[in-house]
Design a protein around this motif. Sequence first.
Motif, PDB file in Angstrom:
ATOM      1  N   GLY A 192      48.034 -16.584 -19.566  1.00 53.61           N
ATOM      2  CA  GLY A 192      48.932 -16.252 -20.742  1.00 53.61           C
ATOM      3  C   GLY A 192      50.149 -17.385 -20.653  1.00 53.61           C
TER       4      GLY A 192
ATOM      5  N   CYS B 173      48.126 -11.083 -22.140  1.00 53.60           N
ATOM      6  CA  CYS B 173      47.544 -11.446 -20.772  1.00 53.60           C
ATOM      7  C   CYS B 173      48.397 -10.711 -19.847  1.00 53.60           C
ATOM      8  CB  CYS B 173      47.616 -12.807 -20.394  1.00 53.60           C
ATOM      9  SG  CYS B 173      46.574 -13.924 -21.464  1.00 53.60           S
TER      10      CYS B 173
ATOM     11  N   PHE C 279      45.312 -13.897 -14.502  1.00 53.17           N
ATOM     12  CA  PHE C 279      45.674 -13.512 -16.026  1.00 53.17           C
ATOM     13  C   PHE C 279      47.283 -13.933 -16.220  1.00 53.17           C
ATOM     14  CE2 PHE C 279      41.981 -11.052 -16.187  1.00 53.17           C
ATOM     15  CZ  PHE C 279      41.670 -11.053 -17.501  1.00 53.17           C
TER      16      PHE C 279
END
Lengths: 338, 314
Positions: free
Chosen positions: A58, A222, A54
């Motif tokens: 991002g 994120c 994640f």
Amino acid sequence: MMRLNIGTIGNVVVRYRLLVMLAAVAVFGGWTLDDFLTLTTLQSILDRAAVVGFLALGLTPILIAGQIDLSIGSIMSLAAYATIALQPDLGNVPAAFIGLGVGILAGVVNALAVVVFKVTSLVATLATLLIGASLALLISNGQPASSADPLFGLFLTDNFLAILTPRSVLFIGAALLMFVWLKGTPSGRNLYAVGSSMPAAISAGINVNGYIAGVFVLSGFCAGAAGVIQALSSATGSPIAGSVLLIPAITAVVIGGTRLEGGRGSSLATLGGVVALGALTTLSEYNGVPSYTQAVYTGLILILLITLDRIAGGDEGKTTRTLRSAAVAKQTQQGGTS
Amino acid sequence: MTIRRNFLIGAALSALAVAVAGPAAAASVEGKSICYITAANSHFYVTPTNEGAQAAADAAGVELTIVSEEFSPQTGADQLNSCVSRKVDGILLWPLDANSYLPGLLKAKQAGIPVVAIDTTAGEESMKLIASFVGADKYGQGQISAKQMGEALGGEGDIIILAGQAGNNTTIMRTDGFLADKPDGINVLATVNADFDQQKALVASRDLITKFGDQIDGVYAEDDAMAAGFLQALEESGLDIKPVVLGIGGMKMAFDAINAGQMSSTIMQPPFENGRLAIETLTKVMAGETVDAVVPLENTVVTKDNIGDYEPAF
């Protein structure tokens, strides 16, 4: 035009770098260990990839836009701590949403610093990295928060369809969604134009500031998601949860092939980069390679890939891509106004 | 696929054997595999512990894979999961916080893989899933130190405490044990967290010596490295006082200081021994023997009277 030289060979290796890496890991793993090539190994690699994944996701649009966000680790720590520390007061689910909110808020702060106050993203996010890391330690008094309901988030690492876990599904799903956005929508394609050449993007009428602000907020979100997932699946809100993950995240994105200089990259490449790096780590651990030695391998692979990228004449590709993106941007713009 | 299925069946059967057979079927563990999730690869205390574990594994003929958390429980939790995925026969875990290992411990339980904790205990929920804890009784070390301090000062005096990292389980145990058994006549002037670090203890001690000076009758350092830091600060200050200095660990520098009369005592906590004992306990569990929930290291106090009988622990 087929030109068979080092450039073309390099190009092939670079283009399929992730497959080459994964194949190398699989071959070496299968050769050195009896029980490496199993579905559970794959499941474990994908599961471990979720959190750092994640962060890396991002970071992908940020790098495509030619920016950098160093604060993602600190944002993740803040979100992780909030997710657990607020559980007794707010309940498990609302606290998790606050964790996500913390991420978005931090992203907004970064966006303001870069877009409104015109601070270079490297400097602005270095500042928020420091502030975020210290803030997490101050609020938590340096202590990790332990959840009173440790079983709540455990489902995130349960078995799912043999090779997946719920949190790896979230990560892979997010990567696919981002791929559709980046490659399949006008706004996604405009982002490449912003990163390739800002003056060209501006002259094509793209709202450059809007795109840059947007990717920072997305990156914050994120990082928040990474924090929430990490905190829930370990039932612990550590104020230093993300501090060690910034470098692995950047490494994964770059190994995937997204350029630090902007204008090039893909979320699927990032997905591949995270998995390839995770596979390498798992292989090293299975073989009992000390962690400091692993870092040497990772560094060498980075240098090798970037060098191959240069030899393979990546700049040529970048130029055509820039032109194409700008052209697409122009069309979109015209399409929008007419 | 056949190989894999056979392997699965094998794993399931052996898990069943452990569950059903109990102590009666004390099988050989030779050729089995153990995953050891250690706190660090290179660290003055952890490294000899790892060496002890390796030695015991070699002696028992089990295959030991050592993975390092680098003091990050998040890393450790991931490593625990991947050790379970590997379907090893046993796991030795160095827990660094209360809850982070829970998912992995539950998976280990489901897979029938026994887990033993080394050096530090984890949270209550986690310990329910751990077969045995092998390490020093750190609360007991605090209690012993309180008794030593009381005897050395005749039950009265002002002392300072050099503690480890705030929130660290070892710090909490050693502090609580000391305070629980401390004679009422002993007054704690200050408690400072010097993080088990000689340099930090040196800096903190300079301040404490400036502030309290000859008021300091005793120093309870929660490890030998911090005791050495205090002694260094005392020497720098040129102050003509001779407080009672207690340490824990049994490091070489503590032995030197006791011989030189600068330190009063230390408590042996031999890391090599801890690693060896942990693997031996785990292999017993793997062979189906019952073991105690806590396998403590003996707390041996070393003073100038008995120092000749011992070698430094590390």
